[in-house]
Design a protein around this motif. Structure first.
Motif, PDB file in Angstrom:
ATOM      1  N   THR A   7       0.838  -1.197   0.000  1.00 19.11           N
ATOM      2  CA  THR A   7       0.000   0.000   0.000  1.00 19.11           C
ATOM      3  C   THR A   7       0.870   1.244   0.000  1.00 19.11           C
ATOM      4  OG1 THR A   7      -1.773  -1.121   1.208  1.00 19.11           O
ATOM      5  CG2 THR A   7      -1.763   1.272   1.291  1.00 19.11           C
ATOM      6  N   LEU A   8       0.448   2.259  -0.738  1.00 18.53           N
ATOM      7  CA  LEU A   8       1.107   3.551  -0.682  1.00 18.53           C
ATOM      8  C   LEU A   8       0.400   4.388   0.377  1.00 18.53           C
ATOM      9  CD1 LEU A   8       1.757   4.576  -4.401  1.00 18.53           C
ATOM     10  CD2 LEU A   8       3.240   3.340  -2.830  1.00 18.53           C
ATOM     11  N   MET A   9       1.112   4.684   1.458  1.00 22.93           N
ATOM     12  CA  MET A   9       0.566   5.495   2.536  1.00 22.93           C
ATOM     13  C   MET A   9       0.803   6.955   2.179  1.00 22.93           C
ATOM     14  SD  MET A   9      -0.929   4.662   5.468  1.00 22.93           S
ATOM     15  CE  MET A   9      -0.240   3.194   6.234  1.00 22.93           C
ATOM     16  N   CYS A  10      -0.268   7.695   1.925  1.00 24.64           N
ATOM     17  CA  CYS A  10      -0.164   9.077   1.449  1.00 24.64           C
ATOM     18  C   CYS A  10      -0.557  10.066   2.550  1.00 24.64           C
ATOM     19  CB  CYS A  10      -1.069   9.297   0.242  1.00 24.64           C
ATOM     20  SG  CYS A  10      -0.675   8.245  -1.186  1.00 24.64           S
ATOM     21  N   ARG A  11       0.058  11.242   2.487  1.00 27.76           N
ATOM     22  CA  ARG A  11      -0.219  12.257   3.502  1.00 27.76           C
ATOM     23  C   ARG A  11      -1.596  12.887   3.307  1.00 27.76           C
ATOM     24  NH1 ARG A  11       2.761  18.134   4.247  1.00 27.76           N
ATOM     25  NH2 ARG A  11       1.724  18.717   6.193  1.00 27.76           N
ATOM     26  N   ASP A  12      -1.948  13.181   2.049  1.00 32.20           N
ATOM     27  CA  ASP A  12      -3.201  13.878   1.780  1.00 32.20           C
ATOM     28  C   ASP A  12      -3.710  13.519   0.391  1.00 32.20           C
ATOM     29  OD1 ASP A  12      -1.521  15.303   0.062  1.00 32.20           O
ATOM     30  OD2 ASP A  12      -1.283  16.955   1.475  1.00 32.20           O
ATOM     31  N   PHE A  13      -4.834  14.105   0.044  1.00 33.20           N
ATOM     32  CA  PHE A  13      -5.466  13.767  -1.229  1.00 33.20           C
ATOM     33  C   PHE A  13      -4.640  14.248  -2.412  1.00 33.20           C
ATOM     34  CE2 PHE A  13      -8.719  13.250  -4.392  1.00 33.20           C
ATOM     35  CZ  PHE A  13      -9.476  12.193  -3.909  1.00 33.20           C
ATOM     36  N   ALA A  14      -3.975  15.393  -2.254  1.00 34.33           N
ATOM     37  CA  ALA A  14      -3.139  15.911  -3.345  1.00 34.33           C
ATOM     38  C   ALA A  14      -2.021  14.927  -3.669  1.00 34.33           C
ATOM     39  CB  ALA A  14      -2.563  17.269  -2.963  1.00 34.33           C
ATOM     40  N   GLN A  15      -1.409  14.361  -2.634  1.00 33.11           N
ATOM     41  CA  GLN A  15      -0.344  13.385  -2.851  1.00 33.11           C
ATOM     42  C   GLN A  15      -0.896  12.106  -3.459  1.00 33.11           C
ATOM     43  OE1 GLN A  15       2.003  11.425   0.498  1.00 33.11           O
ATOM     44  NE2 GLN A  15       3.408  13.060  -0.093  1.00 33.11           N
ATOM     45  N   LEU A  16      -2.034  11.670  -2.989  1.00 36.29           N
ATOM     46  CA  LEU A  16      -2.670  10.470  -3.545  1.00 36.29           C
ATOM     47  C   LEU A  16      -2.912  10.639  -5.036  1.00 36.29           C
ATOM     48  CD1 LEU A  16      -5.607   8.468  -1.971  1.00 36.29           C
ATOM     49  CD2 LEU A  16      -5.763   9.249  -4.326  1.00 36.29           C
ATOM     50  N   GLY A  17      -3.348  11.853  -5.430  1.00 29.48           N
ATOM     51  CA  GLY A  17      -3.653  12.109  -6.827  1.00 29.48           C
ATOM     52  C   GLY A  17      -2.452  12.053  -7.755  1.00 29.48           C
ATOM     53  N   GLN A  18      -1.231  12.133  -7.204  1.00 30.71           N
ATOM     54  CA  GLN A  18      -0.030  12.014  -8.029  1.00 30.71           C
ATOM     55  C   GLN A  18       0.227  10.561  -8.432  1.00 30.71           C
ATOM     56  OE1 GLN A  18       3.371  13.751  -6.058  1.00 30.71           O
ATOM     57  NE2 GLN A  18       2.164  15.460  -5.283  1.00 30.71           N
ATOM     58  N   PHE A  19      -0.321   9.633  -7.670  1.00 34.05           N
ATOM     59  CA  PHE A  19       0.005   8.225  -7.877  1.00 34.05           C
ATOM     60  C   PHE A  19      -1.188   7.377  -8.329  1.00 34.05           C
ATOM     61  CE2 PHE A  19       3.206   9.993  -5.154  1.00 34.05           C
ATOM     62  CZ  PHE A  19       4.370   9.405  -5.602  1.00 34.05           C
ATOM     63  N   ALA A  20      -2.380   7.966  -8.347  1.00 35.18           N
ATOM     64  CA  ALA A  20      -3.571   7.213  -8.767  1.00 35.18           C
ATOM     65  C   ALA A  20      -4.518   8.123  -9.537  1.00 35.18           C
ATOM     66  CB  ALA A  20      -4.284   6.624  -7.553  1.00 35.18           C
ATOM     67  N   HIS A  21      -5.128   7.559 -10.575  1.00 34.93           N
ATOM     68  CA  HIS A  21      -6.128   8.291 -11.350  1.00 34.93           C
ATOM     69  C   HIS A  21      -7.463   8.279 -10.588  1.00 34.93           C
ATOM     70  CE1 HIS A  21      -3.607   8.759 -14.896  1.00 34.93           C
ATOM     71  NE2 HIS A  21      -3.296   7.481 -14.826  1.00 34.93           N
ATOM     72  N   VAL A  22      -8.026   9.470 -10.410  1.00 35.21           N
ATOM     73  CA  VAL A  22      -9.273   9.587  -9.647  1.00 35.21           C
ATOM     74  C   VAL A  22     -10.272  10.401 -10.454  1.00 35.21           C
ATOM     75  CG1 VAL A  22     -10.317  10.248  -7.462  1.00 35.21           C
ATOM     76  CG2 VAL A  22      -7.918   9.558  -7.516  1.00 35.21           C
ATOM     77  N   GLY A  23     -11.319   9.740 -10.967  1.00 32.05           N
ATOM     78  CA  GLY A  23     -12.375  10.436 -11.693  1.00 32.05           C
ATOM     79  C   GLY A  23     -13.272  11.213 -10.743  1.00 32.05           C
ATOM     80  N   ASN A  24     -14.200  11.999 -11.307  1.00 35.10           N
ATOM     81  CA  ASN A  24     -15.030  12.879 -10.485  1.00 35.10           C
ATOM     82  C   ASN A  24     -15.874  12.124  -9.461  1.00 35.10           C
ATOM     83  OD1 ASN A  24     -14.071  15.171 -11.730  1.00 35.10           O
ATOM     84  ND2 ASN A  24     -15.692  15.227 -13.270  1.00 35.10           N
ATOM     85  N   ALA A  25     -16.546  11.062  -9.910  1.00 35.66           N
ATOM     86  CA  ALA A  25     -17.419  10.311  -8.998  1.00 35.66           C
ATOM     87  C   ALA A  25     -16.602   9.633  -7.903  1.00 35.66           C
ATOM     88  CB  ALA A  25     -18.230   9.279  -9.772  1.00 35.66           C
ATOM     89  N   VAL A  26     -15.486   9.058  -8.306  1.00 45.07           N
ATOM     90  CA  VAL A  26     -14.609   8.388  -7.341  1.00 45.07           C
ATOM     91  C   VAL A  26     -13.995   9.421  -6.404  1.00 45.07           C
ATOM     92  CG1 VAL A  26     -12.523   6.999  -7.078  1.00 45.07           C
ATOM     93  CG2 VAL A  26     -14.135   6.497  -8.919  1.00 45.07           C
ATOM     94  N   PHE A  27     -13.653  10.579  -6.937  1.00 43.41           N
ATOM     95  CA  PHE A  27     -13.077  11.651  -6.128  1.00 43.41           C
ATOM     96  C   PHE A  27     -13.975  11.972  -4.944  1.00 43.41           C
ATOM     97  CE2 PHE A  27     -13.003  16.111  -4.976  1.00 43.41           C
ATOM     98  CZ  PHE A  27     -11.658  16.378  -4.779  1.00 43.41           C
ATOM     99  N   ARG A  28     -15.255  12.158  -5.199  1.00 40.65           N
ATOM    100  CA  ARG A  28     -16.180  12.527  -4.126  1.00 40.65           C
ATOM    101  C   ARG A  28     -16.276  11.429  -3.077  1.00 40.65           C
ATOM    102  NH1 ARG A  28     -18.891  14.733  -8.626  1.00 40.65           N
ATOM    103  NH2 ARG A  28     -20.173  12.858  -8.895  1.00 40.65           N
ATOM    104  N   ALA A  29     -16.333  10.177  -3.520  1.00 43.98           N
ATOM    105  CA  ALA A  29     -16.478   9.061  -2.591  1.00 43.98           C
ATOM    106  C   ALA A  29     -15.234   8.878  -1.733  1.00 43.98           C
ATOM    107  CB  ALA A  29     -16.782   7.775  -3.362  1.00 43.98           C
TER     108      ALA A  29
END
Length: 206
Positions: free
Chosen positions: A66-88
């Motif tokens: 697992t990649l342990m990320c500090r925040d959502f901005a960091q998570l977004g550098q390593f995984a693609h997150v669409g709009n619907a998934v983003f909200r969830a």
């Protein structure tokens, strides 16, 4: 012999955090507390660290880290997150969830699911973990500290120190941790699929 850091669970001492992160940057492997249970962690590019985790836990090459990320901005550098998934995902973080998402090119190939090109990511809700990630400045590669043959993860820092004194480089003790693992939710196909029920309430994804 592993270094032992006894830190405050809510306000971890910056000096101890800095020393632990220095070990991570130097290729070290640490045992540390999270919002669910203790885990093993190393730097993202630490191939030897990955092998050491596999040896400690007796894992094969199919185990997903697992990649342990500090925040959502960091998570977004390593995984693609669409709009619907983003909200969830945004609504459930930080918290005791691991999300399986399509990986970006930033993720080393050896960490990807061989067929789906996915990666597991999470944002922990624990002051010590957050302090480590803030000091490190990048995600930490992580795996639950559950020993071979055990049904539950280890819960006490000193017990970990005694058992893994020569297998890890540092143990960060912030008191007792729980034994629940994260709830794992697969969003790689946009529709949520709960792969494992754990500490996080799976109802919001079902």
């Amino acid at each position: 012999m592993a270094k032992y850091f006894d830190v405050h669970p809510d306000n971890p001492q910056p000096r101890s955090i800095g020393q632990a992160v220095a070990l991570l940057r130097d290729g070290g492997l640490i045992a540390y507390p999270t919002d669910t249970c203790y885990a093993l962690g190393c730097a993202l590019d630490n191939r030897e660290g990955i092998e050491r985790v596999r040896q400690i836990r007796k894992l094969d090459d199919r185990h997903h880290f697992t990649l342990m990320c500090r925040d959502f901005a960091q998570l977004g550098q390593f995984a693609h997150v669409g709009n619907a998934v983003f909200r969830a995902v945004k609504a459930a973080t930080p918290g005791p969830y691991t999300f399986v998402l399509t990986a970006t090119r930033e993720v080393p190939r050896r960490l990807l699911h061989p067929k789906k090109k996915t990666v597991g990511v999470r944002i922990p809700d624990h002051p010590v973990t957050q302090a480590l990630l803030a000091e490190l400045g990048e995600p930490m590669l992580s795996s639950t500290l559950r020993m071979p043959g055990d049904d539950e993860p280890m819960t006490g820092g000193w017990d970990i120190k005694e058992l893994l004194d020569h297998a890890v480089d540092a143990v960060i003790d912030a008191g007792e941790c729980g034994t629940a693992q994260t709830t794992v939710v697969d969003f790689s196909e946009d529709e949520a699929v709960v792969l494992r029920r754990g500490a996080g309430d799976p109802a919001r994804f079902e």
